[in-house]
Design a protein around this motif. Structure first.
Motif, short mmCIF file in Angstrom:
data_model
loop_
_atom_site.label_atom_id
_atom_site.label_comp_id
_atom_site.label_asym_id
_atom_site.label_seq_id
_atom_site.Cartn_x
_atom_site.Cartn_y
_atom_site.Cartn_z
N ARG A 169 38.18 15.17 -18.63
CA ARG A 169 38.12 14.01 -17.75
C ARG A 169 38.27 12.71 -18.53
N ALA A 170 37.70 12.67 -19.75
CA ALA A 170 37.80 11.47 -20.57
C ALA A 170 39.25 11.15 -20.92
N PHE A 171 40.03 12.18 -21.24
CA PHE A 171 41.42 11.95 -21.60
C PHE A 171 42.29 11.63 -20.38
N LEU A 172 41.78 11.93 -19.20
CA LEU A 172 42.52 11.64 -17.97
C LEU A 172 42.15 10.29 -17.37
N ALA A 173 41.04 9.71 -17.84
CA ALA A 173 40.54 8.45 -17.27
C ALA A 173 41.49 7.30 -17.58
#
Length: 240
Positions: free
Chosen positions: A236-240
């Protein structure tokens, strides 16, 4: 090559779609790194018997994977079908593209499936009376991922995770764990290997192994949940 994990993946195929399922089984083993880059597949006779197919069908599947760039078939005394597939190095945007291709709902489903399978496998293994050899295998897989060079990390991490289901002795559970991992493999390969994340994962892996070896099924489940929730957070962090 990990023979035990390969056996777990190469269950017999159905007659109606023998070619397609053979390609699928072999590709699964290659993409999960069960047969590492540079290693060769087992002999045709052994593979065909394991998959329950003719050697003609096996050769057709191997030819298809050669044409697709996954295998290199060499003739002669030291020949065989060698794996040439290497997961691509993570590039900016790879993860977003992979998730877009998969779809948000399918990603959530894949993460839920993986959580259920891996928690269940760890609980089953923790409740099992392990032999000395099984304990040593688990410790060896843990040491393998802890000592891995960055280029080998994802492959050896996969081997560690799959070993938990494999050591239960359930072929169905081992197959389901491989399927669950394969569904997120492209996503994991798209994440750079980050030092702090590797350190966190090492501590979580150690907690999983300690709980399993202590026979504490609930602690094993909690350790798996913590670890896989960390992976989901990183995605999720890399998609934020």
């Amino acid at each position: 090559m990990d023979g035990h994990q390969l056996v777990a993946l190469l269950r017999p195929v159905r007659a109606g779609n023998a070619f397609e399922e053979t390609v699928e089984r072999l590709l699964q083993a290659i993409k999960l790194g069960v047969v590492a880059p540079g290693d060769k597949l087992p002999p045709e006779r052994e593979l065909a018997a394991r998959l329950g197919i003719s050697r003609v069908t096996l050769r057709e599947a191997i030819r298809a994977l050669q044409e697709a760039g996954y295998l290199d078939v060499r003739r002669g005394r030291y020949g065989g079908a060698f794996v040439v597939y290497q997961p691509p190095r993570p590039r900016q945007g790879d993860l977003r593209r992979a998730v877009k291709q998969m779809g948000a709902d399918e990603l959530d489903d894949a993460l839920t499936f993986r959580m259920a399978i891996e928690c269940g496998a760890a609980q089953v293994l923790a409740a099992t009376e392990l032999t000395g050899e099984q304990r040593e295998t688990l410790r060896r897989r843990l040491a393998g991922v802890n000592d891995a060079a960055p280029a080998d990390y994802r492959r050896l991490d996969t081997a560690f995770h799959l070993s938990i289901a494999e050591l239960t002795g359930s072929a169905l559970l081992a197959s389901a764990a491989a399927d669950a991992r394969l569904r997120v493999t492209d996503l994991l390969n798209a994440i750079p290997v980050l030092g702090p994340n590797i350190d966190h994962a090492a501590a979580q892996h150690a907690a999983m192994v300690a709980a399993i070896l202590a026979g504490d099924a609930e602690a094993a489940r909690r350790a798996v949940v913590e670890h896989l929730e960390g992976t989901a957070s990183l995605l999720r962090a890399f998609l934020a």
